[in-house]
Motif scaffolding. Structure first.
Motif, PDB file in Angstrom:
ATOM      1  N   GLN A 252      60.532  45.816 138.165  1.00 60.74           N
ATOM      2  CA  GLN A 252      61.591  46.369 137.300  1.00 60.74           C
ATOM      3  C   GLN A 252      62.306  45.265 136.529  1.00 60.74           C
ATOM      4  O   GLN A 252      62.542  44.181 137.070  1.00 60.74           O
ATOM      5  CB  GLN A 252      62.634  47.096 138.169  1.00 60.74           C
TER       6      GLN A 252
ATOM      7  N   GLU B 256      72.932  48.396 134.625  1.00 64.01           N
ATOM      8  CA  GLU B 256      71.896  49.143 133.900  1.00 64.01           C
ATOM      9  C   GLU B 256      70.551  49.031 134.625  1.00 64.01           C
ATOM     10  O   GLU B 256      69.788  49.993 134.707  1.00 64.01           O
ATOM     11  CB  GLU B 256      71.745  48.610 132.466  1.00 64.01           C
TER      12      GLU B 256
ATOM     13  N   THR C 142      70.639  51.337 137.587  1.00 69.75           N
ATOM     14  CA  THR C 142      70.482  52.737 137.172  1.00 69.75           C
ATOM     15  C   THR C 142      69.026  53.042 136.832  1.00 69.75           C
ATOM     16  O   THR C 142      68.501  54.101 137.209  1.00 69.75           O
ATOM     17  CB  THR C 142      71.391  53.026 135.950  1.00 69.75           C
ATOM     18  N   ALA C 143      68.367  52.117 136.169  1.00 63.66           N
ATOM     19  CA  ALA C 143      66.950  52.332 135.816  1.00 63.66           C
ATOM     20  C   ALA C 143      66.102  52.455 137.078  1.00 63.66           C
ATOM     21  O   ALA C 143      65.222  53.323 137.171  1.00 63.66           O
ATOM     22  CB  ALA C 143      66.451  51.184 134.929  1.00 63.66           C
ATOM     23  N   TRP C 144      66.373  51.625 138.069  1.00 67.09           N
ATOM     24  CA  TRP C 144      65.629  51.690 139.338  1.00 67.09           C
ATOM     25  C   TRP C 144      65.965  52.980 140.092  1.00 67.09           C
ATOM     26  O   TRP C 144      65.084  53.632 140.651  1.00 67.09           O
ATOM     27  CB  TRP C 144      65.912  50.446 140.187  1.00 67.09           C
ATOM     28  N   LYS C 145      67.230  53.353 140.062  1.00 66.12           N
ATOM     29  CA  LYS C 145      67.656  54.605 140.709  1.00 66.12           C
ATOM     30  C   LYS C 145      66.878  55.794 140.147  1.00 66.12           C
ATOM     31  O   LYS C 145      66.521  56.719 140.873  1.00 66.12           O
ATOM     32  CB  LYS C 145      69.167  54.799 140.471  1.00 66.12           C
ATOM     33  N   ASN C 146      66.616  55.769 138.834  1.00 66.50           N
ATOM     34  CA  ASN C 146      65.965  56.898 138.171  1.00 66.50           C
ATOM     35  C   ASN C 146      64.447  56.767 138.067  1.00 66.50           C
ATOM     36  O   ASN C 146      63.784  57.666 137.560  1.00 66.50           O
ATOM     37  CB  ASN C 146      66.554  57.079 136.765  1.00 66.50           C
ATOM     38  N   ASN C 147      63.890  55.672 138.539  1.00 66.50           N
ATOM     39  CA  ASN C 147      62.437  55.473 138.537  1.00 66.50           C
ATOM     40  C   ASN C 147      61.762  56.618 139.295  1.00 66.50           C
ATOM     41  O   ASN C 147      62.138  56.942 140.424  1.00 66.50           O
ATOM     42  CB  ASN C 147      62.149  54.119 139.204  1.00 66.50           C
ATOM     43  N   THR C 148      60.762  57.225 138.678  1.00 67.39           N
ATOM     44  CA  THR C 148      60.154  58.448 139.231  1.00 67.39           C
ATOM     45  C   THR C 148      59.603  58.255 140.640  1.00 67.39           C
ATOM     46  O   THR C 148      59.843  59.077 141.526  1.00 67.39           O
ATOM     47  CB  THR C 148      59.022  58.927 138.299  1.00 67.39           C
TER      48      THR C 148
ATOM     49  N   HIS D 125      60.456  56.026 142.782  1.00 68.37           N
ATOM     50  CA  HIS D 125      61.580  55.755 143.676  1.00 68.37           C
ATOM     51  C   HIS D 125      62.315  57.057 144.031  1.00 68.37           C
ATOM     52  O   HIS D 125      62.689  57.277 145.192  1.00 68.37           O
ATOM     53  CB  HIS D 125      62.527  54.744 142.997  1.00 68.37           C
ATOM     54  N   VAL D 126      62.479  57.923 143.050  1.00 66.45           N
ATOM     55  CA  VAL D 126      63.130  59.222 143.297  1.00 66.45           C
ATOM     56  C   VAL D 126      62.336  60.012 144.344  1.00 66.45           C
ATOM     57  O   VAL D 126      62.904  60.564 145.293  1.00 66.45           O
ATOM     58  CB  VAL D 126      63.268  60.025 141.981  1.00 66.45           C
TER      59      VAL D 126
ATOM     60  N   LYS E 239      62.784  58.487 147.805  1.00 65.02           N
ATOM     61  CA  LYS E 239      64.105  58.795 148.376  1.00 65.02           C
ATOM     62  C   LYS E 239      64.139  60.221 148.921  1.00 65.02           C
ATOM     63  O   LYS E 239      64.681  60.469 150.003  1.00 65.02           O
ATOM     64  CB  LYS E 239      65.192  58.630 147.310  1.00 65.02           C
TER      65      LYS E 239
END
Lengths: 104, 104
Positions: free
Chosen positions: B39, B63, B66-72, B74-75, B78
């Motif tokens: 990332q 930022e 947030t990009a890592w949080k929303n990484n497909t 990764h989602v 989780k």
């Protein structure tokens, strides 16, 4: 692993690799944890150790962190750690901006 | 356990207690670590596990977090973690203000 406080509060991240001579280390770590808990502004502590050890202590303010940093017993423990127990260590002081979690 | 960046930068502290069913957990944790490293804005990661697991990832900016949080991927990981692997978890987002350390 609990609701510690309203953000912002502060966290001290301490990571370390142990040397080969760890005699007395775990007793001292336990003593320091007990001592930290008696400090003003202490909010909580989390630790885990694999190859790397991580201890995170949580505090209400930077002033509380400074007071713990200068605590006489803590200063002695750190000196012993640098002399004997740690192969390397790193300390980061952080402001916790957001927090969430749950018991599942 | 290395000089990561000039402060301030950001840290995500993830603590968790595992459930009894951890099949597939360590493989996924390894995959997520490899993925995080690709990332933008990723600076480093530290982990350790005893009764409690602690993983701290370090980032250049909010930022990047947030990009890592929303990484497909990764989602998805989780969601699986919450459904299967974790008994409890806590996530804190921090601004790293000061950092020091040494190889002894």
């Amino acid at each position: 692993m609990k609701n510690r406080n309203k953000t912002p509060y502060y966290a001290v991240i301490f990571t370390s690799e142990l040397s080969e001579d760890i005699s007395g280390y775990y007793e001292m770590a336990q003593q320091m944890e007990e001592q930290a808990k008696t400090q003003d502004g202490f909010l909580g502590i989390d630790s885990a150790r694999s190859a790397l050890g991580i201890t995170i202590s949580y505090w209400e303010s930077m002033e509380a962190i400074t007071a713990w940093k200068n605590n006489t017993q803590h200063v002695k423990a750190k000196q012993k750690g640098i002399k004997q127990w740690y192969k390397s260590y790193q300390l980061s002081i952080c402001r916790v901006e957001q927090e969430y979690g749950e018991k599942i």
